[in-house]
Design a protein around this motif. Sequence first.
Motif, mmCIF file in Angstrom:
data_model
loop_
_atom_site.group_PDB
_atom_site.id
_atom_site.type_symbol
_atom_site.label_atom_id
_atom_site.label_comp_id
_atom_site.label_asym_id
_atom_site.label_seq_id
_atom_site.Cartn_x
_atom_site.Cartn_y
_atom_site.Cartn_z
ATOM 1 N N ALA A 31 38.857 51.318 37.785
ATOM 2 C CA ALA A 31 38.578 50.948 39.174
ATOM 3 C C ALA A 31 39.740 51.328 40.081
ATOM 4 O O ALA A 31 39.530 51.754 41.222
ATOM 5 C CB ALA A 31 38.297 49.448 39.268
ATOM 6 N N ASP A 37 37.699 42.484 37.140
ATOM 7 C CA ASP A 37 37.387 43.627 36.281
ATOM 8 C C ASP A 37 36.386 43.254 35.190
ATOM 9 O O ASP A 37 35.627 44.095 34.718
ATOM 10 C CB ASP A 37 38.673 44.173 35.651
ATOM 11 C CG ASP A 37 38.488 45.562 35.073
ATOM 12 O OD1 ASP A 37 37.806 46.385 35.717
ATOM 13 O OD2 ASP A 37 39.006 45.835 33.983
ATOM 14 N N CYS A 42 33.107 49.607 39.076
ATOM 15 C CA CYS A 42 34.441 50.179 39.282
ATOM 16 C C CYS A 42 34.458 51.299 40.316
ATOM 17 O O CYS A 42 35.399 51.402 41.115
ATOM 18 C CB CYS A 42 34.988 50.696 37.950
ATOM 19 S SG CYS A 42 35.388 49.374 36.784
ATOM 20 N N ARG A 86 33.026 43.606 36.835
ATOM 21 C CA ARG A 86 32.778 45.022 37.140
ATOM 22 C C ARG A 86 32.359 45.775 35.887
ATOM 23 O O ARG A 86 31.434 46.594 35.919
ATOM 24 C CB ARG A 86 34.042 45.665 37.725
ATOM 25 C CG ARG A 86 34.403 45.241 39.126
ATOM 26 C CD ARG A 86 35.465 46.147 39.714
ATOM 27 N NE ARG A 86 36.628 46.306 38.867
ATOM 28 C CZ ARG A 86 37.868 46.005 39.235
ATOM 29 N NH1 ARG A 86 38.089 45.495 40.427
ATOM 30 N NH2 ARG A 86 38.882 46.216 38.434
#
Length: 463
Positions: A390, A419, A343, A422
Amino acid sequence: MLIMINMAIMFALIIVLYQMQKKHVSFSKRVFTGLGFGILLGIFLQVAYGSDSNVVSTTTDWYSLVGSGYIRLLMMIVIPLVMVSIIKAITNLEKTSQLGKMSGWIIGILVGTAMIAAVVGVGTSVAFDLNAEQIEAGQSEQDRGAYLEERLGDVESMTTPQRILEFIPRNPFQDMTGDRATSTIAVVIFSAFIGVAVLGLRRKRPEHAEFFTKMIDAVYSVVMRIVTLILRLTPYGILGLMANTVARTDVGGIIELSKFVLASYVALLIMFVIHLLMISFAGLNPITYLKKVLPVLGFAFTSRSSAGTIPLNIQTQKNNLGVPDGVADMSASFGATIGQNGCAGIYPAMLAVMIAPTVGINPLEPTFLLMLVIIIGISSFGVAGVGGGATFAALIVLSAMDLPVYLAGLLISIEPLIDMGRTALNVNGAMTSGTITSRILGTLNKERYNDPKANEIDLSEVS
């Protein structure tokens, strides 16, 4: 009627997972079975009704009782777990200087790997020739861009020293509610002061220190019992979370931005390999490490919450990897907010390289690259450990580099998919920092690390 059928399917899958638990199927197998069930159920909802249909919207609202409900239970126990774990870990130290070494190595590795991740993000963006001008903005992307510009005012109102100052608790009881983005770190700091105070109290009032230590040990046992109870629900939580994520995924957006999705996951994979190389350079078997952390990464991938993964992270480091209590507690807690490789490292770097050409900047200029890596290293302090961290990191980096923030809204349709990867990388970075730190300090239990039987979350206390 359709909603009832979908609920019945979910209930049937939960029963299957429960039967696996009764037959003492390993925790890892149940976690990945829940993950597989969730993917299949999400695909069924997507194909049968469409991601934008009212049926899917209503169904996933009910499914969220399982998925989001599990996340809430984990978030409920995060602050108590972090607090009593840090206090207990420090009171077990012989000298306060050990605390400084421990935290210094953990934070150094987290921030250092975030800067390496930035370089990986830059290289991947260049290799895939990513450019923000190639992406067409629809209404949702424009709305997202406008929202980010509004948030920019909040970000620019705080300097870097002020953001770091936010780590220091002004009201520890407020932070125990998780009210701020930096609440977890603030609780760690407050707990560290309590632990250090107890160490000093042993010299002047040993009887009081002993009484307090016994009380903390008792509270710690209760908290860990709660953690154990909640972790038993992990396969069910992953089932609900994954079903919702897949069912709501915008397939059209993924296809349109497939180049960026592919580039992002290539960058994430490269950084995972770098983590494993670091484990190898520390004299440990990276394959052994990978086998032991996979269930945690699977949950992080599904939940998209670094903070929610803290209990599972701590348990895995201690029980599977042989990391001592103090290092495991601190690396998991710090890693949920500081130096998040996915992130705060890869994502802002890729966005900066994509957006720079739109304002006439060559992203390959050494000055630009050096400034970008440094800013990412500094800004990696205080990224929230839940969904949206992020975006906050990107706002800080893009505004510091004088790049237009609104263009970050172009990726809204694929944000959940990226995401997931991440978050898994963020959590892996935290576990890597804990493992390497304990190895450097000579406190890693290598026998437990190398023991193939020490490959499960300890749920034995729950019948």
